[in-house]
Design a protein around this motif. Structure first.
Motif, PDB file in Angstrom:
ATOM      1  N   LEU A 148      38.712  48.407  45.748  1.00 25.80           N
ATOM      2  CA  LEU A 148      39.288  49.129  46.869  1.00 25.80           C
ATOM      3  C   LEU A 148      38.482  50.381  47.169  1.00 25.80           C
ATOM      4  O   LEU A 148      38.183  50.697  48.310  1.00 25.80           O
ATOM      5  CB  LEU A 148      40.743  49.495  46.562  1.00 25.80           C
ATOM      6  CG  LEU A 148      41.388  50.269  47.688  1.00 25.80           C
ATOM      7  CD1 LEU A 148      42.324  49.377  48.472  1.00 25.80           C
ATOM      8  CD2 LEU A 148      42.121  51.464  47.157  1.00 25.80           C
ATOM      9  N   ASP A 149      38.106  51.085  46.102  1.00 22.65           N
ATOM     10  CA  ASP A 149      37.308  52.291  46.282  1.00 22.65           C
ATOM     11  C   ASP A 149      35.996  51.954  46.981  1.00 22.65           C
ATOM     12  O   ASP A 149      35.500  52.695  47.815  1.00 22.65           O
ATOM     13  CB  ASP A 149      37.028  52.963  44.928  1.00 22.65           C
ATOM     14  CG  ASP A 149      38.324  53.335  44.222  1.00 22.65           C
ATOM     15  OD1 ASP A 149      39.388  53.060  44.803  1.00 22.65           O
ATOM     16  OD2 ASP A 149      38.269  53.875  43.116  1.00 22.65           O
ATOM     17  N   MET A 166      42.559  41.480  49.936  1.00 26.85           N
ATOM     18  CA  MET A 166      43.707  42.342  50.239  1.00 26.85           C
ATOM     19  C   MET A 166      44.521  41.684  51.355  1.00 26.85           C
ATOM     20  O   MET A 166      44.464  42.105  52.506  1.00 26.85           O
ATOM     21  CB  MET A 166      43.226  43.728  50.696  1.00 26.85           C
ATOM     22  CG  MET A 166      42.461  44.500  49.629  1.00 26.85           C
ATOM     23  SD  MET A 166      41.449  45.828  50.362  1.00 26.85           S
ATOM     24  CE  MET A 166      42.700  46.971  50.905  1.00 26.85           C
ATOM     25  N   TYR A 212      36.710  51.398  50.871  1.00 26.49           N
ATOM     26  CA  TYR A 212      36.807  52.596  51.720  1.00 26.49           C
ATOM     27  C   TYR A 212      35.521  53.421  51.560  1.00 26.49           C
ATOM     28  O   TYR A 212      35.543  54.527  51.053  1.00 26.49           O
ATOM     29  CB  TYR A 212      38.029  53.425  51.328  1.00 26.49           C
ATOM     30  CG  TYR A 212      39.344  52.864  51.830  1.00 26.49           C
ATOM     31  CD1 TYR A 212      39.800  53.144  53.111  1.00 26.49           C
ATOM     32  CD2 TYR A 212      40.137  52.061  51.021  1.00 26.49           C
ATOM     33  CE1 TYR A 212      41.005  52.634  53.576  1.00 26.49           C
ATOM     34  CE2 TYR A 212      41.340  51.549  51.475  1.00 26.49           C
ATOM     35  CZ  TYR A 212      41.767  51.835  52.749  1.00 26.49           C
ATOM     36  OH  TYR A 212      42.959  51.339  53.200  1.00 26.49           O
ATOM     37  N   MET A 225      41.324  50.023  40.285  1.00 26.57           N
ATOM     38  CA  MET A 225      40.700  48.905  41.002  1.00 26.57           C
ATOM     39  C   MET A 225      39.520  49.427  41.812  1.00 26.57           C
ATOM     40  O   MET A 225      39.689  50.032  42.851  1.00 26.57           O
ATOM     41  CB  MET A 225      41.729  48.253  41.931  1.00 26.57           C
ATOM     42  CG  MET A 225      41.486  46.773  42.118  1.00 26.57           C
ATOM     43  SD  MET A 225      42.586  46.098  43.371  1.00 26.57           S
ATOM     44  CE  MET A 225      44.157  46.194  42.526  1.00 26.57           C
TER      45      MET A 225
END
Lengths: 404, 147
Positions: free
Chosen positions: B4-5, B122, B8, B1
């Motif tokens: 998400l990377d 999320m 962050y 996914m």
């Protein structure tokens, strides 16, 4: 035997489910039993004079007998159905604790209790003026014999202890603790929610006075819990919840109560989930605890081995393998567990992060929260490999920002 | 996914792990604590006012990267703004997270805080992102009561 095949959710979703300490996935045998009940036997037990209701009653009461046999209780009426372990513990706290504790009596619980075996005792202690004392853990995350012998005294009336910690995985020597508590004149409430999915429980061998667990942590549906109590104790206790089905005669100002076990089962019960609990017991017995333990032993020791290789991971568990269950709490140094859990989630690995309903334990350990991977019979070494790979990814993402 | 990377990223990481807003103010007019008992996230906001302008602001506390970076970025955004402007920005941030804003231009006033736009994807982490903003809402309420 391919156990995973029995679990539809694990086949429908490509995840590594490592949160069985929170709730287990359900085998199709359980799901089908519940469906069959609603399709063929659903009625309100103990109410109707017609055949269907009689059948529902029989199914309900047969399951009570099955649960009694499963934990080796002497009689079926020592089994009370509740909605979960928390309700079972509240029942004991209200109906036994509030009525039997006096000022200066002592309640002794362990620092590793789940809030459900802690908060009710705080309430009882405040209401009765009794003292709430804690048995603490040593540097090996275990309660030493010296500690429980020091804390359980002649003033102790109730000991509350978990068989297996939902955070540390520590297995407590409950048989020895119960024996010692009895010598001191205390009764013991044992929470086996985390152990009964993994090991045989025998209430007579343990000589437990009260023992509680939740069905949903042992393959059964959500919403069904069990309280075992010795008959002579349960009989002397007042009802916890009042209402339908727990009464004998109701007058305008007075009521007499039904005998055990109905006295403690007010209102229509979750019969579908009781049926599911029966099917879960069948499933566990068919697979057998020996098989479950050998699967878990292999997977958990592999997990410990692999996680120990990651030098940025702190593990919170006893080094004595025989005192440790299938729960592994850990942290990546410098990374918050919630971030770890989110990153693992993006790799299809489901772990729990947080305080695990054990804030006093967290405070005692000097941490806010942990990551927790918990394993069950459907987990494999591949799940461990995925966990490790995802942890490596999480660490890499944070590595250059972590304050050394 | 990859989402998400993306999340962050450098901005979030720097603010969460090495924020220069994470300190005690020498003197402050208002402070307010916020916490998420579930995850153990705890922050304390400190604000120094000059009239109705937020002259200086800092935070202390601990928690996950999302709660900490969100706090730090909020401070970056609100410093130098008036109380009224701050209230509007907070409102916009909350609406953005709840996906109630259709007009993307409205989000411009959020500056770097726009980085949290996709936190809505999320749901388990929405509370982490909102902690500081709700705490600041409480602080402003407290400040307005005192006037």
């Amino acid at each position: 035997m391919n156990i995973k095949e029995d679990f539809p959710l694990l086949n429908n979703r490509a995840i590594s489910y490592l949160d069985s300490s929170a709730t287990t996935q359900k085998p199709k045998q359980v799901i089908e039993a519940v469906q069959k009940f609603y399709e063929q036997s659903n009625a309100n037990p103990h109410r109707g004079a017609y055949e269907l209701s009689v059948e529902a009653t029989e199914i309900y009461e047969e399951t009570r007998k099955k649960v009694a046999d499963f934990i080796h209780a002497k009689q079926a009426e020592e089994i009370i159905f509740t909605k979960n372990a928390s309700e079972s513990l509240n029942l004991v706290a209200y109906s036994y604790g509030l009525e039997n504790l006096r000022q200066d009596d002592e309640i002794v619980i362990s620092i590793m209790e789940h809030h459900s075996n802690l908060v009710p005792w705080q309430y009882v202690s405040k209401k009765t003026g009794s003292q709430l004392n804690y048995m603490y853990i040593n540097e090996e995350f275990e309660i030493s014999e010296k500690e429980w012998k020091e804390k359980i005294t002649n003033k102790t009336k109730i000991v509350g202890i978990t068989h297996s910690s939902n955070v540390l995985g520590t297995i407590n020597p409950i048989k020895e603790i119960i024996q010692y508590a009895h010598e001191k004149g205390a009764i013991v409430v044992v929470d086996v929610s985390q152990s009964i999915p993994h090991m045989k429980i025998d209430v007579q061998d343990l000589d437990a006075d009260f023992l509680v667990f939740s069905g949903h942590k042992m393959l059964a549906p959500l919403g069904i819990g069990v309280l075992y109590g010795k008959k002579e104790l349960l009989e002397k206790m007042s009802p916890f919840l009042m209402g339908g089905e727990m009464i004998e005669y109701v007058y305008e100002q007075e009521t007499t109560f039904a005998p055990l076990p109905q006295k403690f089962e007010a209102g229509t019960q979750n019969v579908g989930a009781v049926v599911g609990l029966g099917a879960a017991i069948n499933y566990l017995q068919t697979v057998g605890y020996d098989t479950i333990q050998s699967i878990e032993q292999e997977v958990v020791s592999y997990a410990n081995e692999q996680l120990s290789k990651l030098d940025y991971i702190t593990l919170y568990e006893t080094p004595n393998g025989e005192h440790h269950s299938s729960v592994i709490s850990f942290n990546i140094q410098g990374v918050h567990p919630h971030d770890v859990a989110s990153i693992l989630d993006s790799e299809g690995v489901c772990i729990r992060s947080g305080n695990h309903c054990a804030q006093p334990l967290m405070r005692y350990l000097g941490i806010d929260s942990t990551c927790r991977a918990s394993f069950y019979l459907y987990n494999t070494k591949e799940d461990v490999d995925r966990l490790v790979k995802a942890l490596e990814k999480a660490y890499k993402m944070f590595e250059k920002y972590i304050k050394k | 996914m990859s989402e998400l990377d993306d999340f962050y990223n450098e901005l979030i990481m720097e603010h969460s792990m090495n924020s220069y807003h994470k300190k005690q103010l020498g003197s402050c007019d208002f402070c307010e604590k916020g916490h998420n008992p579930n995850c153990g996230d705890e922050i304390e906001l400190q604000v120094k006012l000059n009239g109705n302008v937020i002259e200086d602001m800092a935070f202390t506390g601990h928690g996950c990267a999302i709660s900490q970076s969100s706090t730090s970025i909020m401070i970056e955004t609100l410093k130098g703004k008036t109380i009224q402007e701050a209230k509007e920005i907070i409102q916009t941030f909350i609406e953005m997270i709840k996906r109630e804003i259709k007009d993307e231009e409205k989000l411009e006033k959020l500056e770097d805080a726009i980085a949290f736009k996709n936190i809505a994807n999320m749901p388990a982490r929405v509370k982490c992102a909102l902690l500081a903003w709700h705490t600041m809402e409480d602080l402003i309420q407290q400040a307005e009561k005192k006037e």
